[in-house]
Scaffold this motif. Structure first.
Motif, PDB file in Angstrom:
ATOM      1  N   GLU A  66       0.800  -1.224   0.000  1.00  0.00           N
ATOM      2  CA  GLU A  66       0.000   0.000   0.000  1.00  0.00           C
ATOM      3  C   GLU A  66       0.837   1.282   0.000  1.00  0.00           C
ATOM      4  O   GLU A  66       0.385   2.321  -0.445  1.00  0.00           O
ATOM      5  CB  GLU A  66      -0.931  -0.002   1.218  1.00  0.00           C
ATOM      6  N   ALA A  67       2.060   1.232   0.497  1.00  0.00           N
ATOM      7  CA  ALA A  67       2.892   2.436   0.630  1.00  0.00           C
ATOM      8  C   ALA A  67       3.506   2.883  -0.690  1.00  0.00           C
ATOM      9  O   ALA A  67       4.225   3.867  -0.724  1.00  0.00           O
ATOM     10  CB  ALA A  67       3.998   2.194   1.646  1.00  0.00           C
ATOM     11  N   THR A  68       3.232   2.184  -1.779  1.00  0.00           N
ATOM     12  CA  THR A  68       3.803   2.597  -3.062  1.00  0.00           C
ATOM     13  C   THR A  68       2.934   3.675  -3.692  1.00  0.00           C
ATOM     14  O   THR A  68       1.786   3.886  -3.307  1.00  0.00           O
ATOM     15  CB  THR A  68       3.945   1.392  -4.014  1.00  0.00           C
ATOM     16  N   TYR A  69       3.479   4.377  -4.686  1.00  0.00           N
ATOM     17  CA  TYR A  69       2.789   5.478  -5.335  1.00  0.00           C
ATOM     18  C   TYR A  69       2.511   5.130  -6.783  1.00  0.00           C
ATOM     19  O   TYR A  69       3.350   4.515  -7.445  1.00  0.00           O
ATOM     20  CB  TYR A  69       3.645   6.755  -5.290  1.00  0.00           C
ATOM     21  N   PRO A  70       1.378   5.576  -7.326  1.00  0.00           N
ATOM     22  CA  PRO A  70       1.073   5.321  -8.729  1.00  0.00           C
ATOM     23  C   PRO A  70       2.090   6.030  -9.646  1.00  0.00           C
ATOM     24  O   PRO A  70       2.581   7.117  -9.324  1.00  0.00           O
ATOM     25  CB  PRO A  70      -0.318   5.916  -8.918  1.00  0.00           C
ATOM     26  N   HIS A  71       2.371   5.409 -10.765  1.00  0.00           N
ATOM     27  CA  HIS A  71       3.354   5.930 -11.714  1.00  0.00           C
ATOM     28  C   HIS A  71       3.046   7.373 -12.126  1.00  0.00           C
ATOM     29  O   HIS A  71       3.942   8.215 -12.149  1.00  0.00           O
ATOM     30  CB  HIS A  71       3.404   5.025 -12.957  1.00  0.00           C
ATOM     31  N   ASP A  72       1.785   7.665 -12.447  1.00  0.00           N
ATOM     32  CA  ASP A  72       1.452   9.010 -12.922  1.00  0.00           C
ATOM     33  C   ASP A  72       1.696  10.078 -11.859  1.00  0.00           C
ATOM     34  O   ASP A  72       2.089  11.201 -12.165  1.00  0.00           O
ATOM     35  CB  ASP A  72       0.026   9.080 -13.457  1.00  0.00           C
ATOM     36  N   GLU A  73       1.514   9.718 -10.587  1.00  0.00           N
ATOM     37  CA  GLU A  73       1.773  10.659  -9.500  1.00  0.00           C
ATOM     38  C   GLU A  73       3.271  10.976  -9.393  1.00  0.00           C
ATOM     39  O   GLU A  73       3.671  12.131  -9.238  1.00  0.00           O
ATOM     40  CB  GLU A  73       1.278  10.046  -8.190  1.00  0.00           C
ATOM     41  N   VAL A  74       4.086   9.948  -9.516  1.00  0.00           N
ATOM     42  CA  VAL A  74       5.539  10.133  -9.471  1.00  0.00           C
ATOM     43  C   VAL A  74       5.994  10.897 -10.710  1.00  0.00           C
ATOM     44  O   VAL A  74       6.834  11.804 -10.623  1.00  0.00           O
ATOM     45  CB  VAL A  74       6.257   8.773  -9.361  1.00  0.00           C
ATOM     46  N   GLU A  75       5.427  10.582 -11.858  1.00  0.00           N
ATOM     47  CA  GLU A  75       5.781  11.261 -13.102  1.00  0.00           C
ATOM     48  C   GLU A  75       5.500  12.769 -13.015  1.00  0.00           C
ATOM     49  O   GLU A  75       6.324  13.589 -13.422  1.00  0.00           O
ATOM     50  CB  GLU A  75       5.013  10.638 -14.267  1.00  0.00           C
ATOM     51  N   ARG A  76       4.344  13.126 -12.457  1.00  0.00           N
ATOM     52  CA  ARG A  76       4.018  14.556 -12.286  1.00  0.00           C
ATOM     53  C   ARG A  76       5.032  15.237 -11.372  1.00  0.00           C
ATOM     54  O   ARG A  76       5.464  16.359 -11.628  1.00  0.00           O
ATOM     55  CB  ARG A  76       2.601  14.726 -11.728  1.00  0.00           C
ATOM     56  N   TRP A  77       5.419  14.553 -10.303  1.00  0.00           N
ATOM     57  CA  TRP A  77       6.403  15.124  -9.378  1.00  0.00           C
ATOM     58  C   TRP A  77       7.757  15.279 -10.064  1.00  0.00           C
ATOM     59  O   TRP A  77       8.407  16.317  -9.937  1.00  0.00           O
ATOM     60  CB  TRP A  77       6.518  14.246  -8.138  1.00  0.00           C
TER      61      TRP A  77
END
Length: 93
Positions: A66-77
């Motif tokens: 659960e502690a992982t982040y979706p790819h698109d969220e990381v990409e935006r960052w």
């Protein structure tokens, strides 16, 4: 002694990103490229503790924890790196 100038061709997207980064930092495109080249030549040193932490993070990602982040969220960052909008990535959700 003056440096000899060279013309290097890049695609439009790369040229735009280099200009934007240079403008954001108040330096020339040549200085951005020189800095990126120096950075690429710098060896990355990582401690055994840091490597173990990365291994744990990779295992968590692979397990779908659960502690992982979706790819698109990381990409935006990541797109904010080198811009005035950059902020450290949040440590918790």
């Amino acid at each position: 002694m003056a440096s000899k100038r060279h013309l290097i061709e890049v695609d439009e997207t790369t040229a735009t990103r280099l200009r934007e980064r240079a403008d954001a930092q108040g330096i020339s495109v040549a200085e951005v490229v020189a800095g990126l080249t120096a950075l690429a030549d710098t060896p990355v040193e990582i401690s055994p503790e840091e490597l173990a932490a990365l291994d744990r993070q990779v295992a968590a990602i692979r397990s779908g924890e659960e502690a992982t982040y979706p790819h698109d969220e990381v990409e935006r960052w990541l797109a904010t790196w080198g811009t005035p909008d950059y902020k450290p990535f949040p440590r918790s959700r």
